[in-house]
Design an enzyme around this catalytic site. Structure first.
Site, PDB file in Angstrom:
ATOM      1  N   ASP A  67       4.153 -48.484  21.047  1.00  0.00           N
ATOM      2  CA  ASP A  67       3.756 -47.440  21.996  1.00  0.00           C
ATOM      3  C   ASP A  67       4.949 -46.766  22.662  1.00  0.00           C
ATOM      4  OD1 ASP A  67       4.507 -49.695  23.398  1.00  0.00           O
ATOM      5  OD2 ASP A  67       2.550 -50.080  24.270  1.00  0.00           O
ATOM      6  N   ASP A 136      -4.216 -57.328  32.558  1.00  0.00           N
ATOM      7  CA  ASP A 136      -5.645 -57.017  32.412  1.00  0.00           C
ATOM      8  C   ASP A 136      -6.140 -57.214  30.972  1.00  0.00           C
ATOM      9  OD1 ASP A 136      -4.366 -54.966  31.101  1.00  0.00           O
ATOM     10  OD2 ASP A 136      -5.218 -53.346  32.296  1.00  0.00           O
ATOM     11  N   HIS A 138      -4.638 -55.988  28.160  1.00  0.00           N
ATOM     12  CA  HIS A 138      -4.366 -54.922  27.185  1.00  0.00           C
ATOM     13  C   HIS A 138      -3.290 -55.339  26.187  1.00  0.00           C
ATOM     14  CE1 HIS A 138      -1.206 -53.346  30.138  1.00  0.00           C
ATOM     15  NE2 HIS A 138      -0.555 -53.279  29.014  1.00  0.00           N
TER      16      HIS A 138
END
Ligand code: GLP
Length: 261
Positions: A67, A136, A138
């Site tokens: 990413d 969380d 991800h």
């Protein structure tokens, strides 16, 4: 899913390095999927050490990063391109043409994302994908509620992730709202996956991804659908798992050949 609980991040990173070593021994031109964040830094240091010791040769391998922040160019201190250069690429003699990272400055994001997916396929697919995990749950930048079949695309960060990652940015500088990330479907196409997680801040995410139901609310739980995942964690990150005794037992009673990956 294999859960390997180690004493500390150093031992976890050494264990993870064994899988890279084993792959690169089998396949000199392996395609590596790489990750950023604080978690993989020790692993990169270990891979650099092995490279300097003549035990690892990256010269024929290729890399695809998960990413990048949108709006950040390669020279921006918080860009993932810069992170990879500083923490890994500058030290391993990997030809620049073999490095792939989504372009945070791409003008046509959907076209760039499609080209990124095609480049992975054209390279023969990712052999080993390295992952961290967000607090969380991800992976890459696939925030909770991401499609489990998603491909490389633009995502909007949650406020929690923006705040978790703010320490990589200069004081007062705004963390971007948008990113380009491989999708969960892209990640699941890798032949082998190694996920690292350290510290008690990751304990909830680790418990949910290993022992919780498969759910878009915990993107990393999609890894339960993959046939070859190793989750390598320290004691603190293992703190909320139910079946730690079993995971240790499995590891301790493995045939020696299997421990090397
Ligand atoms: C970012 C990255 C993820 C990484 C996560 C955790 O969101 N896109 O790939 O796993 O942060 O980062 P850290 O390792 O710093 O806790």
């Amino acid at each position: 899913m294999e859960v390997i609980i180690t004493a500390d991040p150093q031992s976890a990173s050494r264990q993870a390095a064994l899988y890279f070593k084993s792959l690169l021994r089998r396949k000199k031109n392996a395609i590596l999927g790489l990750a950023t964040g604080g978690t993989p830094v020790l692993l990169y240091q270990e891979l650099i050490r092995l490279h300097r010791a003549g035990e690892l040769d990256f010269s024929q391998s290729s890399t695809f990063n998960l990413d990048e922040y949108m709006g950040l160019g390669p020279e921006h201190p918080a860009s993932y391109r810069r992170f990879m250069q500083d923490h890994f690429f500058a030290s391993i003699q990997l030809p620049a043409a073999n490095i792939h990272i989504p372009d945070g400055l791409a003008a046509d994001v959907p076209a760039h994302a499609a080209a990124y997916e095609k480049a992975i396929v054209d390279a023969g697919g990712i052999d080993l994908q390295l992952l961290g995990v967000g607090s969380d749950g991800h992976i890459g930048f696939n925030e909770p509620s991401s499609s489990l079949a998603s491909r490389t695309r633009i995502k909007t960060l949650s406020e929690r992730t923006r705040s978790d990652n703010a320490h990589f940015f200069a004081a007062g500088e705004e963390v971007p709202y948008h990113v380009i990330t491989m999708g969960i479907g892209t990640i699941l196409d890798a032949r082998e996956i190694v996920l690292l997680a350290f510290g008690d801040k990751k304990a909830d995410a680790v418990a949910a991804l290993v022992e919780g139901p498969v759910s878009a609310m915990v993107p990393a739980s999609a890894l339960q659908l993959h046939p070859s995942v190793r989750v390598i964690i320290d004691e603190a990150a293992a703190g909320k798992l139910q079946r730690t005794e079993y995971y240790r037992h499995v590891f301790d009673f493995k045939p020696a050949w299997q421990k090397q990956g």
